[in-house]
Design an enzyme around this catalytic site. Structure first.
Site, PDB file in Angstrom:
ATOM      1  N   ASP A   1      13.244  30.998   3.292  1.00  0.00           N
ATOM      2  CA  ASP A   1      14.333  31.304   4.413  1.00  0.00           C
ATOM      3  C   ASP A   1      13.964  32.936   4.309  1.00  0.00           C
ATOM      4  OD1 ASP A   1      16.526  32.394   5.641  1.00  0.00           O
ATOM      5  OD2 ASP A   1      17.898  31.546   4.218  1.00  0.00           O
TER       6      ASP A   1
ATOM      7  N   LYS B   1      18.780  39.202  12.581  1.00  0.00           N
ATOM      8  CA  LYS B   1      18.735  40.415  11.466  1.00  0.00           C
ATOM      9  C   LYS B   1      17.431  41.459  11.823  1.00  0.00           C
ATOM     10  CE  LYS B   1      21.455  37.853   8.792  1.00  0.00           C
ATOM     11  NZ  LYS B   1      21.500  36.555   8.202  1.00  0.00           N
TER      12      LYS B   1
ATOM     13  N   TRP C   1      22.792  32.953  -0.182  1.00  0.00           N
ATOM     14  CA  TRP C   1      22.223  32.015   0.775  1.00  0.00           C
ATOM     15  C   TRP C   1      21.301  30.881  -0.004  1.00  0.00           C
ATOM     16  CZ3 TRP C   1      24.409  31.844   5.055  1.00  0.00           C
ATOM     17  CH2 TRP C   1      24.620  32.861   5.535  1.00  0.00           C
TER      18      TRP C   1
HETATM   19  C1  LIG Z   1      21.920  35.601   7.650  1.00  0.00           C
HETATM   20  C2  LIG Z   1      21.348  34.492   6.814  1.00  0.00           C
HETATM   21  C3  LIG Z   1      21.508  33.123   6.950  1.00  0.00           C
HETATM   22  C4  LIG Z   1      22.249  32.349   7.894  1.00  0.00           C
HETATM   23  O1  LIG Z   1      21.701  32.709   9.140  1.00  0.00           O
HETATM   24  P1  LIG Z   1      22.350  31.884  10.570  1.00  0.00           P
HETATM   25  O2  LIG Z   1      21.361  32.054  11.370  1.00  0.00           O
HETATM   26  O3  LIG Z   1      23.679  32.589  10.595  1.00  0.00           O
HETATM   27  O4  LIG Z   1      22.358  30.378  10.069  1.00  0.00           O
HETATM   28  C5  LIG Z   1      20.655  32.235   6.096  1.00  0.00           C
HETATM   29  N1  LIG Z   1      20.059  32.980   5.042  1.00  0.00           N
HETATM   30  C6  LIG Z   1      19.919  34.404   5.056  1.00  0.00           C
HETATM   31  C7  LIG Z   1      18.702  34.850   3.851  1.00  0.00           C
HETATM   32  C8  LIG Z   1      20.336  35.052   5.824  1.00  0.00           C
HETATM   33  O5  LIG Z   1      20.322  36.566   5.637  1.00  0.00           O
END
Ligand SMILES: *Cc1c(COP(=O)(O)O)cnc(C)c1O
Length: 359
Positions: A171, A195, A102
Site C-alpha cells: 500500500d 497524497k 493503515w
Molecule cells: C490515505 C491512505 C489510505 C486510504 O486511502 P483512500 O484512498 O482514502 O481509501 C490507505 N492507506 C494509506 C497508507 C493511506 O495513506
C-alpha cells in the site's frame, strides 16, 4: 491571491505548475472547445490524454513489461478488499505486517475473505518502529505478503523492502513517486491518488500480469483486476479529470528529473525538519530514527496546551493543516513531492521562532 504551504496529509498540495496548466486548459483543451471534464472517455482526444498519462507513469516509475497499470476508483480502501479477492486463488492464508493504522484497516478487511496471519506487529511499541524481518512469523503457504511501506498517520516508514517467496503487495498511498522503487519485486502496488499523485477519486494499481485472472468466484466485476486490465481501465466511465490531472503530474515529474531527483529533494526536506525537531527540547518525534518517514513528519510540543496557539500562528504565516491526526495528537507535517523546499524552510523558521517565544 496568495497560495499557502499546505501540510495536509491528503488530499494534499499539487504542483503549482500543474494547477496553472489545468487552469489554462480548463475551458478549451487544445482547441477542442471543451473542458477535459466534458469529453467522452472513448473519444480520440481523451484517449490520447489517458494513454499519455499511462505511458508517463510507466516511464517515471520504470515499470517493466511484466506489470499492468490500472487507473481505478474506490481509493486504497477498496484495494484492501480487491487484493485478497484477486490474489487468494486456491490458498487459504495471507500474510500481513502490522505497522500502524493503515495496516490495521487492511488486515481487518482481508479478514472478511480469508485467514490473516499477522507475521509481525509493532503495536506494542506504539507503532514507533518497523519489526526487523528476521523475526517475522511467515506462513508456509500464504497467497501473498502485504505491508504498508509508509504509515501516513504514524509517520513510520520501512527502511527495507521485505524479501519473501510469495507475491509482495504494498500500500504505497503516501510514498509512491517519492523515490525510485524496483517494481519487479512487487506483485501489487496500489495507491490512492490524493497524497502524492493528483486529486482524490483516482486509485493507481500496478499488478504483475501473471497474477491477473484468478479472482474469487463471486468477485464483482468492478473488483476484478482482469476486467479492468482487459478494458484498459475503461470498463466503465473512469475518473477522467483526475486521470488527466495525474497525467500532468507525471509529466511534471519527468520534466523535473524523475524520481531520483525527487528522492534527493524529499530526503533533504525531511532531514531539515527532523534536524530542527532533534535540535530542540521543545519538539519531539517518537519514531525510531531509521524508520522515520520522508513524507509525513509527526511531532509534539513540550506543552500540548500550546498546540492551538501554534496552529493559529502558523496559519498566519501561511503554514496550514499542521494539526496531527486525531488518533495521535500534536502536529503532522506532510511534505510530499509538491511541497516546495521553501515550504519546509518556512516551517522550520517558524518552529524555531515559536520555541524562542514559548519554550
Ligand atoms: C490515505 C491512505 C489510505 C486510504 O486511502 P483512500 O484512498 O482514502 O481509501 C490507505 N492507506 C494509506 C497508507 C493511506 O495513506
Amino acid at each position: 491571491m496568495s497560495r499557502v504551504y499546505n501540510f495536509s496529509a491528503g488530499p494534499a498540495m499539487l504542483p503549482e505548475a500543474v494547477l496553472k496548466q489545468a487552469q489554462q486548459e480548463m475551458l478549451d483543451w487544445q482547441g477542442t472547445g471543451m473542458s477535459v471534464m466534458e469529453m467522452s472517455h472513448r473519444g480520440k482526444e481523451y484517449m490520447s490524454i489517458a494513454e499519455k498519462a499511462k505511458q508517463d507513469f510507466i516511464d517515471v516509475m520504470s515499470i517493466p513489461d511484466t506489470h499492468e497499470v490500472l487507473f481505478l476508483q474506490g481509493g486504497a480502501s477498496s484495494q484492501f478488499a480487491m487484493v485478497p479477492l484477486n490474489l487468494l486463488g486456491d490458498k487459504k492464508t495471507v500474510d500481513y505486517v502490522n505497522t500502524g493504522a493503515w495496516s490495521k484497516k487492511a488486515i481487518a478487511e482481508a479478514k472478511r475473505f480469508c485467514d490473516v496471519n499477522v507475521v509481525a506487529s509493532s503495536e506494542e511499541q506504539n507503532f514507533s518502529t518497523v519489526p526487523a524481518q528476521d523475526n517475522w512469523n511467515l506462513s508456509d503457504d500464504a497467497a501473498y505478503l502485504h505491508y504498508t511501506p509508509n504509515e501516513t498517520i504514524g509517520g513510520v516508514e520501512f527502511p527495507f523492502v521485505p524479501d519473501v517467496n510469495v507475491p509482495l503487495v504494498a500500500d504505497m498511498s503516501s510514498t509512491i513517486l517519492s523515490r525510485p522503487v524496483d517494481v519487479s519485486k512487487f506483485g501489487v502496488i496500489y495507491a490512492g491518488a490524493q497524497k502524492n499523485i493528483g486529486p482524490a477519486g483516482l486509485t493507481m494499481v500496478i499488478v504483475q500480469k501473471d497474477l491477473i485472472g484468478q479472482a474469487a468466484k463471486h468477485t464483482p466485476s468492478m473488483f476484478d483486476y482482469a476486467v479492468h486490465a482487459k478494458s484498459d481501465s475503461m470498463n466503465n466511465t473512469p475518473p477522467t479529470y483526475a486521470w488527466y490531472l495525474a497525467g500532468l503530474v507525471f509529466a511534471w515529474l519527468k520534466e523535473r528529473g524523475g524520481l531520483e531527483k525527487m528522492a534527493e529533494v524529499n530526503q533533504r526536506k525531511a532531514a531539515k525538519l527532523y534536524a530542527a525537531i532533534d535540535a530542540s527540547d521543545f519538539y519531539a518525534n517518537p519514531v525510531d530514527v531509521p524508520c522515520r518517514s520522508w513524507m509525513n513528519v509527526p511531532f509534539t510540543l513540550a506543552d500540548a496546551e500550546l498546540d492551538v496557539t501554534f496552529l493559529e500562528e502558523a496559519k498566519k504565516q501561511n503554514l496550514t493543516t499542521l494539526k496531527g491526526h486525531r488518533s495521535v495528537g500534536g502536529m503532522r507535517a506532510s511534505i510530499y513531492n509538491a511541497m516546495p523546499e521553501a515550504g519546509v524552510d518556512a516551517l522550520v523558521a517558524f518552529m524555531q521562532d515559536f520555541e524562542k517565544r514559548n519554550g
